[in-house]
Design an enzyme around this catalytic site. Sequence first.
Site: not given
Length: 202
Positions: A42, A64, A178
Amino acid sequence: MLADEKGKKGKVWIAGAGPGDAGLLTVRTAHLMRQADVIVYDALISAEILSLIPPDTRTIYVGKRSDHHLVPQEEINQILVREAELGNHVLRLKGGDPFVFGRGGEEAQTLRNAGIDFEIVPGVTSGVAVPAYAGIPVTHRDYTSSFHVITGHTRKGGLTRIDYKALVRLGGTLIFLMGVTALPEICTKLREAGMPGRRRRR
C-alpha cells in the site's frame, strides 16, 4: 521461498507493517519480506520499510489514500488470488495492523472463498503507537480503564454509524483513525453528545 511446483497453489500472508518506523516492524513480517516471491503493498508503507525488500523481489503497488484508490479493492483481492494460483508465496503488506480498518478482513474472505491458503500476521497499529510516541497512555489506572478505536470516515456517500452518545458514556480514551477531514464534524458530534469542550488555561 520459491514458487510452488506447477499446478499447486501458493499462499498469501496478510501482514501489518506497523505505523512506519522500521523499528516497529515485527520480526515475522521482516522475515516474510525477505522470503516472499511477490509483495503487494500500500501507499502508507514507509520508504524505510520498503528499502528492506530484496531488489530481486517482484512488487506490486496498489496504493490507496483517502478518496484516491489507485487500484480498487476488488481488483486487489483478485491480484492476491491470481498470484497465489500461479503458485507464488505472496506477501500482502499493509500499514499498521491488517485488521484495524485495513480491509484485511475483506481480503481474507476472498482468499477463503477461492480456496487459497492464507495467514494473518498482526502489526503495530498507529492507534496505540502514535499516542505512545507522544507520551500519551491510552489507558491509565487513575483516569481511564478502556480505549476505543473508531474510523473517521465511512464508505463513500454513506452515513456514519458512530454512536457518539455511547462513546461519551463509556468515558474511555477515544482514538479516531483516518479522521483529519472529518475532524470538525467529530468534535461537534462529541460535544452534542455531552463531551465537555477543551478547558481554557487562565
